[in-house]
Design an enzyme around this catalytic site. Structure first.
Site, PDB file in Angstrom:
ATOM      1  CB  CYS A  12       0.278  21.063 -40.048  1.00  0.00           C
ATOM      2  SG  CYS A  12       2.008  21.340 -39.629  1.00  0.00           S
ATOM      3  CB  SER A  37       3.723  19.636 -36.780  1.00  0.00           C
ATOM      4  OG  SER A  37       2.983  18.431 -36.850  1.00  0.00           O
ATOM      5  NE  ARG A  38       2.268  17.299 -29.361  1.00  0.00           N
ATOM      6  CZ  ARG A  38       1.201  17.466 -28.607  1.00  0.00           C
ATOM      7  NH1 ARG A  38       0.073  16.860 -28.940  1.00  0.00           N
ATOM      8  NH2 ARG A  38       1.238  18.227 -27.538  1.00  0.00           N
ATOM      9  CE  LYS A  97     -14.839  27.953 -36.398  1.00  0.00           C
ATOM     10  NZ  LYS A  97     -15.225  26.532 -36.493  1.00  0.00           N
ATOM     11  NE  ARG A 165     -13.996  20.253 -39.339  1.00  0.00           N
ATOM     12  CZ  ARG A 165     -12.858  20.068 -40.019  1.00  0.00           C
ATOM     13  NH1 ARG A 165     -12.351  18.852 -40.128  1.00  0.00           N
ATOM     14  NH2 ARG A 165     -12.245  21.079 -40.584  1.00  0.00           N
ATOM     15  CB  THR A 256     -16.767  29.642 -45.199  1.00  0.00           C
ATOM     16  OG1 THR A 256     -17.771  28.814 -45.796  1.00  0.00           O
ATOM     17  CG2 THR A 256     -16.676  29.327 -43.710  1.00  0.00           C
TER      18      THR A 256
END
Length: 343
Positions: A12, A37-38, A97, A165, A256
């Protein structure tokens, strides 16, 4: 009428919830069939707008018989495992990506997809936006003369603590998250044969585990060079500029843009400057439709698909990103190469 491609979603992630799932639901050529999802409660919230199945286990989702394709927006460190699992289960795959952080693993995944006659796409969406085709046409028509250099930057504000990230074990870092965009843009406009002349990756305050910024200098056999900047702790910047011996083309909101954004290309030749205003375009919807059409073409008796260079582009990108990483490891850690000007 051809039935839509039924897609199962692994995880998610924010990009899935905000952009890809709404596009898949709206496309007409695709349908959100299941979300795994977990965190089952999070999966239920994500699935609710689409009335689709909720699955608590990734392995269960990739084995569902009514799921034809799988979308993988997981952290990059998990891509290879689950892309391979989906392909082995006979599913087409759209993966965020970068596909992996290892060119050899990327090649192995594409080979597996070919062996099983399945579609594997790396989801680099900006290349599907019409503004970049318009730039290519202008260059081909001689708007800037002979290309001499390319500059691109993708930099975003600081991420919150705990963001994936910033977690090295999950493949975090500026290179894999935002560095992909200017690197892919250089390949998109300058083509194969680029080599890394120099690179730096700047670590965060916690040490060398995750790079927060970077700068790269690329060169081509034709003598064109590219200066690329990227970072996760910056004022927002999303732009590129192609420069030639007679002019330049500058593009803002390059990577974007919102679906309702009206692109403006700034074309300067000599002392004259003009604005080329384009119609809005939705790169997310375009990427979803391209994937769906590739899947339909792969079906028995399906229509012939367009000549796809997606695998070649993904592998060139993987090699170049790996070369950037190696070059940066040979260079002393320092601040990002910066100061690129766009006008």
């Amino acid at each position: 009428m051809t039935h839509p491609v039924r897609i199962g979603v692994l995880g998610c992630a924010d990009i899935a919830r905000r952009r890809l799932l709404p596009a898949m639901a709206a496309a007409g050529e695709t349908e959100v069939a299941a979300v795994a999802s977990r965190d089952e409660e999070k999966a239920a919230r994500t699935a609710m707008p689409y009335g689709c199945r909720v699955v608590a286990d990734y392995a269960e989702l990739v084995s569902l018989p009514d799921v034809e394709a799988v979308y993988v927006p997981l952290p990059v460190a998990l891509h290879a495992e689950w892309v391979a699992a989906a392909l082995r289960a006979g599913k087409h795959v759209l993966a965020e990506k970068p596909l992996t952080t290892d060119p050899d693993r990327a090649r192995a995944l594409f080979a597996l997809a070919r062996d099983r006659r399945l579609v594997l796409r790396e989801n680099v969406m900006f290349v599907h936006h019409a503004q970049h085709a318009a730039v290519r046409r202008l260059v081909a028509d001689g708007a800037i003369g002979e290309p001499r250099s390319f500059a691109a930057a993708f930099e975003v504000p600081r991420r919150p603590a705990g963001d994936i990230r910033l977690v090295p074990e999950l493949g975090g870092g500026a290179l894999w998250d935002v560095g992909v965009y200017p690197v892919r843009a250089a390949l998109h406009f300058l083509g194969a044969g680029l080599r890394v002349a120099g690179a730096v990756l700047s670590p965060g305050p916690g040490g060398p585990g995750v790079d927060l910024a970077g700068g790269v200098l690329l060169t081509s056999a034709a003598g064109v060079h590219a200066h690329l900047d990227f970072g996760l702790d910056h004022g927002y910047r999303s732009a590129y500029e192609l420069r030639g011996d007679e002019g330049r083309i500058s593009v803002d909101h390059a990577f974007t843009p919102a679906a309702d954004h009206r692109p403006v290309l700034r074309v300067t030749r000599g002392t004259a400057s003009r604005r080329v205003v384009l119609e809005p375009d939705d790169q997310v919807a375009n990427a979803v439709r391209e994937f769906a059409r590739a899947v339909r073409a792969a079906r028995p008796g399906g229509p012939p698909g367009p000549a796809a260079r997606a695998e070649e582009a993904a592998l060139l990108q993987a090699e170049l990103l790996a070369d950037v990483r190696r070059a940066a490891e040979r260079a002393p850690a320092q601040a990002s190469l910066s100061g690129t000007e766009y006008s």
